[in-house]
Scaffold this active site. Structure first.
Site, PDB file in Angstrom:
ATOM      1  N   GLY A  10      30.684  43.508  44.165  1.00 21.53           N
ATOM      2  CA  GLY A  10      31.958  43.168  44.778  1.00 21.53           C
ATOM      3  C   GLY A  10      33.070  43.141  43.757  1.00 21.53           C
ATOM      4  O   GLY A  10      32.901  43.530  42.596  1.00 21.53           O
ATOM      5  N   ALA A  11      34.240  42.668  44.178  1.00 13.22           N
ATOM      6  CA  ALA A  11      35.396  42.549  43.290  1.00 13.22           C
ATOM      7  C   ALA A  11      36.327  41.481  43.841  1.00 13.22           C
ATOM      8  O   ALA A  11      36.349  41.212  45.046  1.00 13.22           O
ATOM      9  CB  ALA A  11      36.131  43.878  43.162  1.00 13.22           C
ATOM     10  N   ASP A  12      37.095  40.861  42.954  1.00 17.17           N
ATOM     11  CA  ASP A  12      38.114  39.893  43.368  1.00 17.17           C
ATOM     12  C   ASP A  12      39.425  40.583  43.695  1.00 17.17           C
ATOM     13  O   ASP A  12      40.192  40.103  44.535  1.00 17.17           O
ATOM     14  CB  ASP A  12      38.315  38.847  42.267  1.00 17.17           C
ATOM     15  CG  ASP A  12      37.041  38.056  42.015  1.00 17.17           C
ATOM     16  OD1 ASP A  12      36.536  37.437  42.964  1.00 17.17           O
ATOM     17  OD2 ASP A  12      36.543  38.078  40.875  1.00 17.17           O
ATOM     18  N   GLY A  14      27.803  37.919  44.507  1.00 19.94           N
ATOM     19  CA  GLY A  14      28.936  37.523  45.325  1.00 19.94           C
ATOM     20  C   GLY A  14      28.648  37.549  46.805  1.00 19.94           C
ATOM     21  O   GLY A  14      27.583  37.972  47.262  1.00 19.94           O
ATOM     22  N   SER A  15      29.647  37.124  47.585  1.00 14.56           N
ATOM     23  CA  SER A  15      29.463  36.909  49.014  1.00 14.56           C
ATOM     24  C   SER A  15      29.362  38.200  49.820  1.00 14.56           C
ATOM     25  O   SER A  15      28.747  38.207  50.892  1.00 14.56           O
ATOM     26  CB  SER A  15      30.618  36.052  49.560  1.00 14.56           C
ATOM     27  OG  SER A  15      31.869  36.659  49.281  1.00 14.56           O
ATOM     28  N   GLU A  61      27.572  41.934  34.946  1.00 16.46           N
ATOM     29  CA  GLU A  61      28.058  42.902  35.925  1.00 16.46           C
ATOM     30  C   GLU A  61      28.621  44.141  35.236  1.00 16.46           C
ATOM     31  O   GLU A  61      28.379  45.270  35.662  1.00 16.46           O
ATOM     32  CB  GLU A  61      29.134  42.261  36.801  1.00 16.46           C
ATOM     33  CG  GLU A  61      28.593  41.235  37.791  1.00 16.46           C
ATOM     34  CD  GLU A  61      29.680  40.506  38.545  1.00 16.46           C
ATOM     35  OE1 GLU A  61      29.360  39.930  39.597  1.00 16.46           O
ATOM     36  OE2 GLU A  61      30.845  40.499  38.090  1.00 16.46           O
ATOM     37  N   LYS A  91      37.351  41.317  38.238  1.00 19.39           N
ATOM     38  CA  LYS A  91      36.101  40.685  38.661  1.00 19.39           C
ATOM     39  C   LYS A  91      35.821  39.449  37.806  1.00 19.39           C
ATOM     40  O   LYS A  91      36.438  39.248  36.773  1.00 19.39           O
ATOM     41  CB  LYS A  91      34.921  41.672  38.511  1.00 19.39           C
ATOM     42  CG  LYS A  91      34.983  42.816  39.516  1.00 19.39           C
ATOM     43  CD  LYS A  91      33.915  43.876  39.279  1.00 19.39           C
ATOM     44  CE  LYS A  91      32.518  43.339  39.098  1.00 19.39           C
ATOM     45  NZ  LYS A  91      32.049  42.524  40.242  1.00 19.39           N
ATOM     46  N   GLY A  92      34.876  38.651  38.260  1.00 24.71           N
ATOM     47  CA  GLY A  92      34.431  37.524  37.454  1.00 24.71           C
ATOM     48  C   GLY A  92      34.661  36.171  38.078  1.00 24.71           C
ATOM     49  O   GLY A  92      34.420  35.148  37.435  1.00 24.71           O
TER      50      GLY A  92
END
Length: 223
Positions: free
Chosen positions: A81-83, A26-27, A102, A93-94
């Site tokens: 990371g996480a959403d 992720g970013s 992950e 996440k995902g």
């Protein structure tokens, strides 16, 4: 520096010499991987376990030694990371489609550190669509069974075709609005035949690194 860079680079403080490090996708974790690459060039010895093909390519680009999961005895620390991050430090996440690898890496790590900018912090999970990784066979039936749990389901697409994970599976993006019992929903989803894994990471994060309104680093720990 932007929030993601501040947070991603702060996570490197938890990495010690000779550790096996799970490298997320992720970013935000991009900055973690880039910083680790700089430290490797300065003499830090670590072994990376990537959670996606994308991360493996990125780590290789920055000079981080990579190993296969089966070739290490343990993962000392995983950084991802996480959403969404709830007030209880449960995660959704995902969004990048790498949730299965992950979760495998995070579950096996002695310490799981989450890097999340302030926009990812929520009281309850569910505003972000919940990704569920499923096998292509019988995907229509799998969608119906998720719908019966209360989720509105859409097959994720890329360039007009079903998006495929690194494992060759599909992703169903599911709307459950506020997820009041993430532990229950995580279990119920995974009991559906055809579901491989879902993006609820419940009671897994040991530490969450984020920032406050003044961009000061805030470290939250699971109590």
């Amino acid at each position: 520096m932007n929030e993601k860079q501040i947070i991603g680079e702060k996570a490197v403080d938890f990495v010690e010499d000779n550790m096996v490090v799970g490298l997320g996708t992720g970013s935000t974790v991009f900055y973690t991987i880039r910083k680790l690459g700089q430290l490797v060039k300065q003499g830090l010895h670590i072994t990376g376990i990537p959670t996606s093909i994308q991360t493996e390519e990125l780590a290789t680009k920055f000079g981080i030694p990579i190993s296969k999961f089966e070739d290490v005895e343990q993962i000392d620390i995983a950084i991802d990371g996480a959403d969404e991050v709830s007030s209880e430090l449960d995660l959704l996440k995902g969004g990048g489609g790498a949730l299965l690898r992950e979760k495998i890496v995070a579950r096996e790590a002695k310490t799981f550190i989450v890097v999340a900018d302030s926009s990812k912090l929520v009281q309850k999970l569910g505003s972000f669509l919940l990704p569920v990784e499923v096998i292509p066979f019988g995907v229509g039936v799998t969608k119906k069974n998720i719908y019966r749990l209360g989720g509105n389901v859409n097959l994720r697409e890329s360039k007009g075709k079903p998006f495929k994970t690194d494992n060759g599976n599909y992703i169903l993006d599911c709307s459950f609005s506020d997820i009041l019992s993430p532990k229950v929903l995580e279990r119920e989803l995974n009991m559906i035949p055809g579901v491989v894994e879902n993006g609820l990471f419940v009671e897994m994060a040991d530490t969450v690194i984020t920032v406050d309104q003044e961009n000061n680093v805030v470290i939250k720990k699971l109590i």
